[in-house]
Design an enzyme around this catalytic site. Structure first.
Site, short mmCIF file in Angstrom:
data_model
loop_
_atom_site.label_atom_id
_atom_site.label_comp_id
_atom_site.label_asym_id
_atom_site.label_seq_id
_atom_site.Cartn_x
_atom_site.Cartn_y
_atom_site.Cartn_z
CB ILE A 112 -1.17 0.16 1.42
CG1 ILE A 112 -0.34 0.10 2.33
CG2 ILE A 112 -1.57 -1.21 1.12
CD1 ILE A 112 -0.83 0.21 3.85
NE ARG A 113 6.81 2.42 1.38
CZ ARG A 113 8.01 0.90 1.86
NH1 ARG A 113 7.76 0.13 0.93
NH2 ARG A 113 7.61 1.24 3.10
N GLY A 114 2.21 2.27 -2.68
CA GLY A 114 2.14 3.59 -3.41
C GLY A 114 0.34 3.97 -3.97
#
Length: 230
Positions: A166-168
């Site tokens: 979920i870093r994006g």
């Protein structure tokens, strides 16, 4: 600290680059050519915010929270996926094609070589104005809002593009808010997301050697589908 060891005969820790970069910016040129050992150190520090040095009977941990900025030519070697994911944004830079702009670049470089101090003075007002604008944007950032519907659509884009983790999602939300703050607005607009999301996701897509489209264009196409702009 070799000097202290030789002159006083004692072991002492001398802060290195990661210690000096704490609460600042660490710039790495040719980041894709780093030795695996250095990549592991950067990964550990980026993940934990601490760097541990264990050498010759000394074990010391110190804070190492920094903004990582890197540059490199991908044709000379690929960056390890684990480290690539640590870069929040990715800008693809190519050679300038416009002849007039190339001439201007050469002229500016010549001016700098002849008189660096005068060159800096020429742009000092613009630099101060930009600095002040960034300072004001940082003050405003906490008050900038991004509508829930936009956040859902950002995550839908990441899911559609099969972005791992979920870093994006996180970086895209932060970048859109930062752009809105930089332009003096209190709420994120669709255009803000469109401008930043290719930079946030381009390097997170799985590579397809048979693909005939740039990753940035893939992100833009998916954005337009999710936001119903076409």
């Amino acid at each position: 600290d070799i000097e202290k060891a030789l002159t006083e005969g004692v072991k002492a820790f001398e802060p290195g680059l990661l210690a000096k970069a704490n609460r600042g910016i660490l710039y790495v040129d040719e980041v894709n050519l780093l030795d695996d050992h250095l990549v592991d150190v950067l990964l550990d520090s980026a993940a934990s915010g601490w760097n541990t040095v264990e050498r010759e009977g000394i074990s010391i941990s110190h804070p190492a929270r920094f903004i990582l900025v890197g540059s490199g030519n991908p044709e000379e070697g690929e960056l390890r996926p684990q480290l690539l994911d640590r870069f929040g944004m990715h800008a693809q830079i190519g050679t300038v094609k416009d002849p007039e702009l190339r001439v201007q670049i050469v002229s500016e470089r010549s001016t700098f070589d002849e008189n660096p101090a005068e060159f800096h003075k020429k742009y000092s007002d613009k630099q101060h104005a930009l600095t002040n604008r960034i300072i004001e944007a940082r003050k405003k950032l906490k008050s900038v809002q991004i509508p829930y519907d936009f956040r859902v659509k950002i995550s839908a884009i990441c899911s559609e593009l099969n972005v791992d983790g979920i870093r994006g999602d996180i970086v895209s939300n932060r970048a859109a808010k930062a752009l809105a703050a930089f332009e003096g607005r209190d709420e994120v607009a669709v255009e803000d997301i469109y401008r930043v999301i290719p930079l946030c996701l381009r390097h997170r897509l799985r590579k397809d050697p048979m693909a005939d489209i740039d990753n940035g264009d893939r992100v833009r196409q998916t954005f337009k589908q999710i936001f119903a702009l076409e």
